[in-house]
Enzyme design. Structure first.
Site, PDB file in Angstrom:
ATOM      1  CE  LYS A  13      -1.955  -1.103   4.413  1.00  0.00           C
ATOM      2  NZ  LYS A  13      -1.702  -2.326   4.413  1.00  0.00           N
ATOM      3  NE  ARG A  88      -4.331  -0.386   9.975  1.00  0.00           N
ATOM      4  CZ  ARG A  88      -3.213  -0.187   8.975  1.00  0.00           C
ATOM      5  NH1 ARG A  88      -2.717   1.331   9.177  1.00  0.00           N
ATOM      6  NH2 ARG A  88      -2.772  -0.825   9.084  1.00  0.00           N
ATOM      7  NE  ARG A 125       7.509  -3.096   6.515  1.00  0.00           N
ATOM      8  CZ  ARG A 125       6.662  -3.259   6.107  1.00  0.00           C
ATOM      9  NH1 ARG A 125       5.570  -2.767   4.927  1.00  0.00           N
ATOM     10  NH2 ARG A 125       4.988  -3.301   7.354  1.00  0.00           N
ATOM     11  NE  ARG A 131       6.734  -1.074   9.916  1.00  0.00           N
ATOM     12  CZ  ARG A 131       5.003  -1.241   9.585  1.00  0.00           C
ATOM     13  NH1 ARG A 131       5.637  -0.290   8.154  1.00  0.00           N
ATOM     14  NH2 ARG A 131       4.150  -1.169   9.563  1.00  0.00           N
ATOM     15  NE  ARG A 142       1.528  -4.718  10.816  1.00  0.00           N
ATOM     16  CZ  ARG A 142       2.685  -5.026  10.372  1.00  0.00           C
ATOM     17  NH1 ARG A 142       3.557  -5.544  10.782  1.00  0.00           N
ATOM     18  NH2 ARG A 142       2.142  -4.002   9.203  1.00  0.00           N
TER      19      ARG A 142
HETATM   20  P1  AMP Z   1       0.751   0.607   8.609  1.00  0.00           P
HETATM   21  O1  AMP Z   1       2.063   1.362   8.217  1.00  0.00           O
HETATM   22  O2  AMP Z   1      -0.143   1.360   8.160  1.00  0.00           O
HETATM   23  O3  AMP Z   1       1.094  -1.210   8.232  1.00  0.00           O
HETATM   24  O4  AMP Z   1       0.727   0.898  10.251  1.00  0.00           O
HETATM   25  C1  AMP Z   1       1.107   0.707  11.011  1.00  0.00           C
HETATM   26  C2  AMP Z   1       0.647   0.205  12.794  1.00  0.00           C
HETATM   27  O5  AMP Z   1      -0.026   1.699  12.756  1.00  0.00           O
HETATM   28  C3  AMP Z   1      -0.917  -0.435  12.553  1.00  0.00           C
HETATM   29  O6  AMP Z   1      -0.658  -1.765  12.802  1.00  0.00           O
HETATM   30  C4  AMP Z   1      -0.948  -0.512  13.942  1.00  0.00           C
HETATM   31  O7  AMP Z   1      -0.985  -0.630  15.352  1.00  0.00           O
HETATM   32  C5  AMP Z   1      -1.658   1.485  13.977  1.00  0.00           C
HETATM   33  N1  AMP Z   1      -2.501   1.850  12.667  1.00  0.00           N
HETATM   34  C6  AMP Z   1      -1.870   2.267  11.567  1.00  0.00           C
HETATM   35  N2  AMP Z   1      -3.554   3.247  11.504  1.00  0.00           N
HETATM   36  C7  AMP Z   1      -4.313   2.793  11.925  1.00  0.00           C
HETATM   37  C8  AMP Z   1      -5.766   3.012  12.379  1.00  0.00           C
HETATM   38  N3  AMP Z   1      -6.580   3.615  11.022  1.00  0.00           N
HETATM   39  N4  AMP Z   1      -6.277   2.624  13.401  1.00  0.00           N
HETATM   40  C9  AMP Z   1      -5.325   2.031  14.370  1.00  0.00           C
HETATM   41  N5  AMP Z   1      -4.082   1.726  14.726  1.00  0.00           N
HETATM   42  C10 AMP Z   1      -3.254   2.182  13.399  1.00  0.00           C
END
Ligand code: AMP
Length: 185
Positions: A13, A88, A125, A131, A142
């Site tokens: 994404k 989400r 990654r 990370r 996740r």
């Molecule tokens: P991402 O970089 O999109 O994979 O997001 C990393 C982490 O950020 C996720 O695993 C969640 O812990 C948190 N996160 C990102 N977006 C959201 C959201 N819309 N609602 C809740 N937690 C989020």
């Protein structure tokens, strides 16, 4: 253009959103990136979010919704945006609909990818970027949460007639051009 990009963790994404944002001249707004930037700056919001991110859990709506609301008020988002990682959950969709104040989303892009493929990508990654939430246990968690809480949004946006599904497997360039073709841009 007001766009969302969805898909399981590791579907690409973020990478694709950057290309789309450049092509269309709209900001790429990633909630994961916003949380990580807050953490780097050591803000209270960043420290709060870290507890959840490290465990692969969703950050509570009380933190997340306000952060997105503030970001969307910035002037660069007036021309549109590509949101990556928000909404989400079904509850976040309702909140987000309120933020849009009657403006419609043009398209919701879903990148499809099978689970074995995304786990492999995320572990890779982890090696490259280190990370904290890319360990195997956290990755599985996740993906579980994605399936439970986020995947239902696909049907929701399909019902609204804005869904575009794109195969996320392939080279970055291939997937990018599939997205542009699907968006007709
Ligand atoms: P991402 O970089 O999109 O994979 O997001 C990393 C982490 O950020 C996720 O695993 C969640 O812990 C948190 N996160 C990102 N977006 C959201 C959201 N819309 N609602 C809740 N937690 C989020």
């Amino acid at each position: 253009m007001r766009l969302l990009i969805m898909g399981p963790p590791g579907a690409g994404k973020g990478t694709q959103a950057v290309h789309i944002a450049q092509r269309l001249g709209i900001p790429h707004i990633s909630t994961g990136d916003l949380f990580r930037a807050n953490l780097t700056e050591g803000t209270a919001l960043g420290l709060e979010a870290k507890k959840y991110m490290d465990a692969g859990e969703y950050v509570p709506d009380s933190v997340t919704n306000g952060m997105v609301r503030d970001r969307l008020k910035q002037s660069d988002a007036a021309v549109g945006f590509i949101l990556d990682g928000y909404p989400r959950t079904v509850v976040q969709v309702a909140e987000f609909d309120g933020m849009l104040a009657g403006n419609k989303l043009d398209k919701v892009i879903v990148l499809t990818a099978d689970i074995d493929e995304v786990v492999g990508r995320l572990l890779n990654r982890a090696k490259q970027q280190g990370r904290a939430d890319d360990t195997e246990d956290v990755i599985r968690r996740r993906l579980e949460i994605y399936t439970e809480q986020t995947a239902p949004l696909i049907a929701l946006y399909a019902d609204r007639g804005v869904l575009v599904e794109v195969n996320g497997i392939g080279s970055v360039d291939q997937v990018t051009s599939n997205i542009f073709a699907a968006l007709n841009v």
